[in-house]
Design a protein around this motif. Structure first.
Motif, PDB file in Angstrom:
ATOM      1  N   ILE A  24       0.857  -1.204   0.000  1.00 12.26           N
ATOM      2  CA  ILE A  24       0.000   0.000   0.000  1.00 12.26           C
ATOM      3  C   ILE A  24       0.888   1.247   0.000  1.00 12.26           C
ATOM      4  O   ILE A  24       1.644   1.468   0.955  1.00 12.26           O
ATOM      5  CB  ILE A  24      -0.941   0.001   1.235  1.00 12.26           C
ATOM      6  N   PRO A  25       0.812   2.068  -1.045  1.00 13.53           N
ATOM      7  CA  PRO A  25       1.664   3.263  -1.085  1.00 13.53           C
ATOM      8  C   PRO A  25       1.374   4.194   0.090  1.00 13.53           C
ATOM      9  O   PRO A  25       0.216   4.389   0.466  1.00 13.53           O
ATOM     10  CB  PRO A  25       1.265   3.933  -2.416  1.00 13.53           C
TER      11      PRO A  25
ATOM     12  N   MET B 126     -10.612   6.959  11.891  1.00 16.42           N
ATOM     13  CA  MET B 126     -12.050   7.200  11.722  1.00 16.42           C
ATOM     14  C   MET B 126     -12.444   7.154  10.253  1.00 16.42           C
ATOM     15  O   MET B 126     -13.513   6.652   9.903  1.00 16.42           O
ATOM     16  CB  MET B 126     -12.451   8.558  12.337  1.00 16.42           C
ATOM     17  N   TYR B 127     -11.560   7.674   9.403  1.00 13.04           N
ATOM     18  CA  TYR B 127     -11.813   7.634   7.949  1.00 13.04           C
ATOM     19  C   TYR B 127     -11.907   6.172   7.473  1.00 13.04           C
ATOM     20  O   TYR B 127     -12.806   5.803   6.717  1.00 13.04           O
ATOM     21  CB  TYR B 127     -10.683   8.387   7.242  1.00 13.04           C
ATOM     22  N   LEU B 128     -10.990   5.339   7.959  1.00 12.88           N
ATOM     23  CA  LEU B 128     -11.012   3.924   7.564  1.00 12.88           C
ATOM     24  C   LEU B 128     -12.275   3.234   8.074  1.00 12.88           C
ATOM     25  O   LEU B 128     -12.862   2.398   7.386  1.00 12.88           O
ATOM     26  CB  LEU B 128      -9.760   3.198   8.080  1.00 12.88           C
ATOM     27  N   LEU B 129     -12.704   3.614   9.268  1.00 12.33           N
ATOM     28  CA  LEU B 129     -13.921   3.007   9.806  1.00 12.33           C
ATOM     29  C   LEU B 129     -15.141   3.442   8.979  1.00 12.33           C
ATOM     30  O   LEU B 129     -15.959   2.627   8.573  1.00 12.33           O
ATOM     31  CB  LEU B 129     -14.110   3.401  11.280  1.00 12.33           C
ATOM     32  N   ASP B 130     -15.231   4.740   8.722  1.00 16.97           N
ATOM     33  CA  ASP B 130     -16.421   5.261   8.040  1.00 16.97           C
ATOM     34  C   ASP B 130     -16.485   4.870   6.571  1.00 16.97           C
ATOM     35  O   ASP B 130     -17.569   4.591   6.058  1.00 16.97           O
ATOM     36  CB  ASP B 130     -16.447   6.805   8.124  1.00 16.97           C
ATOM     37  N   THR B 131     -15.341   4.884   5.891  1.00 18.39           N
ATOM     38  CA  THR B 131     -15.398   4.675   4.444  1.00 18.39           C
ATOM     39  C   THR B 131     -15.014   3.253   4.028  1.00 18.39           C
ATOM     40  O   THR B 131     -15.606   2.706   3.110  1.00 18.39           O
ATOM     41  CB  THR B 131     -14.487   5.672   3.690  1.00 18.39           C
TER      42      THR B 131
ATOM     43  N   ARG C 187      -7.337  -4.813   1.390  1.00 16.32           N
ATOM     44  CA  ARG C 187      -7.790  -4.298   0.091  1.00 16.32           C
ATOM     45  C   ARG C 187      -8.599  -3.012   0.314  1.00 16.32           C
ATOM     46  O   ARG C 187      -8.369  -1.993  -0.326  1.00 16.32           O
ATOM     47  CB  ARG C 187      -8.650  -5.362  -0.618  1.00 16.32           C
ATOM     48  N   ARG C 188      -9.504  -3.079   1.300  1.00 17.69           N
ATOM     49  CA  ARG C 188     -10.340  -1.901   1.573  1.00 17.69           C
ATOM     50  C   ARG C 188      -9.487  -0.722   2.049  1.00 17.69           C
ATOM     51  O   ARG C 188      -9.716   0.422   1.663  1.00 17.69           O
ATOM     52  CB  ARG C 188     -11.365  -2.228   2.663  1.00 17.69           C
ATOM     53  N   ILE C 189      -8.517  -1.015   2.919  1.00 17.01           N
ATOM     54  CA  ILE C 189      -7.662   0.060   3.446  1.00 17.01           C
ATOM     55  C   ILE C 189      -6.884   0.695   2.287  1.00 17.01           C
ATOM     56  O   ILE C 189      -6.820   1.918   2.156  1.00 17.01           O
ATOM     57  CB  ILE C 189      -6.694  -0.485   4.530  1.00 17.01           C
ATOM     58  N   GLY C 190      -6.322  -0.148   1.426  1.00 17.19           N
ATOM     59  CA  GLY C 190      -5.552   0.357   0.279  1.00 17.19           C
ATOM     60  C   GLY C 190      -6.417   1.242  -0.609  1.00 17.19           C
ATOM     61  O   GLY C 190      -6.008   2.343  -1.006  1.00 17.19           O
TER      62      GLY C 190
ATOM     63  N   ALA D 152      -9.202   2.871   0.181  1.00 22.62           N
ATOM     64  CA  ALA D 152      -9.614   4.110   0.856  1.00 22.62           C
ATOM     65  C   ALA D 152      -8.457   5.108   0.922  1.00 22.62           C
ATOM     66  O   ALA D 152      -8.633   6.306   0.656  1.00 22.62           O
ATOM     67  CB  ALA D 152     -10.124   3.798   2.271  1.00 22.62           C
ATOM     68  N   LEU D 153      -7.261   4.610   1.240  1.00 25.48           N
ATOM     69  CA  LEU D 153      -6.121   5.523   1.352  1.00 25.48           C
ATOM     70  C   LEU D 153      -5.748   6.100  -0.004  1.00 25.48           C
ATOM     71  O   LEU D 153      -5.302   7.260  -0.108  1.00 25.48           O
ATOM     72  CB  LEU D 153      -4.912   4.819   1.985  1.00 25.48           C
ATOM     73  N   ALA D 154      -5.965   5.314  -1.069  1.00 27.98           N
ATOM     74  CA  ALA D 154      -5.629   5.799  -2.426  1.00 27.98           C
ATOM     75  C   ALA D 154      -6.525   6.977  -2.825  1.00 27.98           C
ATOM     76  O   ALA D 154      -6.175   7.759  -3.709  1.00 27.98           O
ATOM     77  CB  ALA D 154      -5.763   4.663  -3.432  1.00 27.98           C
ATOM     78  N   LYS D 155      -7.675   7.103  -2.151  1.00 26.31           N
ATOM     79  CA  LYS D 155      -8.589   8.210  -2.486  1.00 26.31           C
ATOM     80  C   LYS D 155      -8.185   9.511  -1.812  1.00 26.31           C
ATOM     81  O   LYS D 155      -8.797  10.568  -2.038  1.00 26.31           O
ATOM     82  CB  LYS D 155     -10.012   7.840  -2.075  1.00 26.31           C
ATOM     83  N   LEU D 156      -7.225   9.438  -0.902  1.00 28.82           N
ATOM     84  CA  LEU D 156      -6.792  10.674  -0.203  1.00 28.82           C
ATOM     85  C   LEU D 156      -5.773  11.411  -1.077  1.00 28.82           C
ATOM     86  O   LEU D 156      -4.796  10.820  -1.527  1.00 28.82           O
ATOM     87  CB  LEU D 156      -6.158  10.314   1.151  1.00 28.82           C
ATOM     88  N   VAL D 157      -6.054  12.681  -1.296  1.00 28.33           N
ATOM     89  CA  VAL D 157      -5.126  13.434  -2.159  1.00 28.33           C
ATOM     90  C   VAL D 157      -4.695  14.721  -1.464  1.00 28.33           C
ATOM     91  O   VAL D 157      -5.351  15.198  -0.559  1.00 28.33           O
ATOM     92  CB  VAL D 157      -5.774  13.796  -3.522  1.00 28.33           C
TER      93      VAL D 157
END
Ligand code: PMP
Ligand code: GLU
Length: 397
Positions: free
Chosen positions: A310-311, A349-354, A387-390, A392-397
């Protein structure tokens, strides 16, 4: 008007239990949450232990037990400590409690006076600092970075010790980092500690059996520290018995007696049925411990491999327990739409919610910028969660 005491108002609620509770509530509301927050084995308690508990009920183990636990259990624990760690504690030096948590708190409340300093290498499990607070002690944090595999150096330890230091609290394998001190590393710390005979070493060895290094050294094995070490352990992690609530301290006799006095006033002996189950765990076949250890090691390999892919995430390779403690600081300052990430707590919290994956903010373990994942779950759920964490984090810019 009802008032809560300052003592309790000043305590933080357990972040691990709070996050787990939140994820259970979401699940009850129909959300497909993967709970990587609380640290507990996902295995069922082995059958021979459950049978011992059923027999204990039929045999009418329904009366108060002695405050420090049944002598038969304390003998079994002493024999187990001798067999696994090679250390000598008499049954009288062992006090059985409602989990290792109570055992730790008993020792801290029995030895720390207001103002006494307790050295705690960090990141550290959520409850240590709060227990010291309960005793009105002062925590002295010794921060270990990911670059040093989250392990403190002898130099750091020496620098943290003052004339007010009463206790050093160790946890290896560590919650939340999974780091394990080798015998050589411990020996170097012992070289420092042996100059301070008034310091008590409180060694939390609850993850002792979930260890991937192939060897383990208990703090109680060093002759230089004889009579100055308290070992904490219990059945929660090694035997998949978190809900049974049996842990113990193995301590110098005056401390064991003090813990018994304290426990006699506020909880009495631990559950009679659970004690008989724990006795079976310590005296029965030990293959279950090794089988679960192997499963955790396989999952460790899987979760580390997936996390490294995960980058933006940085991880160490944990050598024990069942936690991964990734550095997520590269996401701080990023955003997804209106949602701004300004701390590792926001990441959790972002990982939990999204992503619907529950983790715990590293700040709860005294190291903001990180989150903790418990990988004590199936391979399928580990893959899906990562997979979900990867994503969700990829959507953060
Ligand atoms: N020490 C550490 C480091 C832990 O992670 C835990 C959490 N289970 C405990 C002690 C307490 O364990 P228990 O009370 O379930 O025996
Ligand atoms: N020790 C486990 C954890 O860290 C169980 C929860 C708790 O007692 O804090 O998640």
């Amino acid at each position: 008007m009802l008032q809560i005491s300052q003592r309790i108002n000043s305590l933080a609620a357990s972040a691990t239990l709070a996050m787990s509770q939140r994820s259970n509530e979401l699940r009850a509301a129909g959300v497909d949450v993967i709970n990587l927050s609380v640290g507990e084995p996902d295995f069922n308690t082995p059958d021979f232990i459950k049978e011992a508990a059923k027999k204990a009920i039929d045999d009418n183990f329904s009366f108060y037990s002695p405050v420090p636990g049944y002598m038969s259990l304390r003998k079994a624990i002493a024999a187990n400590l001798k067999a696994t760690e090679g250390v000598d504690f008499s049954p009288e030096q062992i006090v059985v409690s409602g989990g290792a948590k109570q055992a730790l708190c008993n020792v801290i409340l029995s030895t720390i006076n207001p103002g006494d300093e307790v050295v705690i290498p960090t990141p550290a499990w959520v409850s240590y600092v709060e227990m010291v607070k309960l005793a009105e002690g002062v925590t002295v944090e010794v921060p270990a970075t990911i670059e040093q595999d989250f392990k403190i150096t002898p130099r750091q330890l020496r620098d943290a010790i003052t004339p007010r230091t009463k206790m050093v609290l160790f946890c290896s394998p560590s919650n939340p980092t999974g780091s394990v001190y080798s015998r050589e590393e411990l020996q170097q710390l012992v070289e420092v500690l042996k100059d301070y005979p008034n310091i008590l070493v409180l060694s939390d060895e609850i993850y002792r059996h979930i260890n991937f290094t192939g060897s383990y050294t208990s703090m109680a094995t060093f002759p230089e520290l004889e009579g100055h070490v308290v070992v904490i352990n219990g059945v929660s992690k090694a035997y998949a018995m978190t809900g049974w609530r049996i842990g113990f301290c193995a301590a110098p006799l005056p401390i064991a007696k003090a813990c018994t006095k304290l426990q006699g006033q506020y909880t009495s002996g631990a559950s009679s049925i659970a004690q008989k189950a724990a006795e079976a765990a310590y005296t029965g076949p030990q293959d279950c411990v090794e089988e679960m250890r192997q499963a955790f090691e396989r999952r460790r390999d899987l979760v580390v491999e997936l996390a490294k892919a995960i980058p933006g995430i940085r991880v160490n390779k944990p050598q024990g327990a069942f936690y991964l403690f990734p550095d997520v600081s590269s996401f701080i300052g990023k955003r997804c739409g209106d949602r701004v990430i300004s701390s590792s707590g926001d990441v959790a919290m972002y990982l939990l919610d999204t992503a619907h994956v529950a983790t715990v903010d590293g700040a709860a373990f005294c190291l903001p910028g990180y989150i903790r994942l418990s990988y004590a779950t199936s391979d399928e759920l580990i893959r899906e969660a990562m997979r979900r964490i990867g994503d969700a984090l990829a959507k953060l810019v």
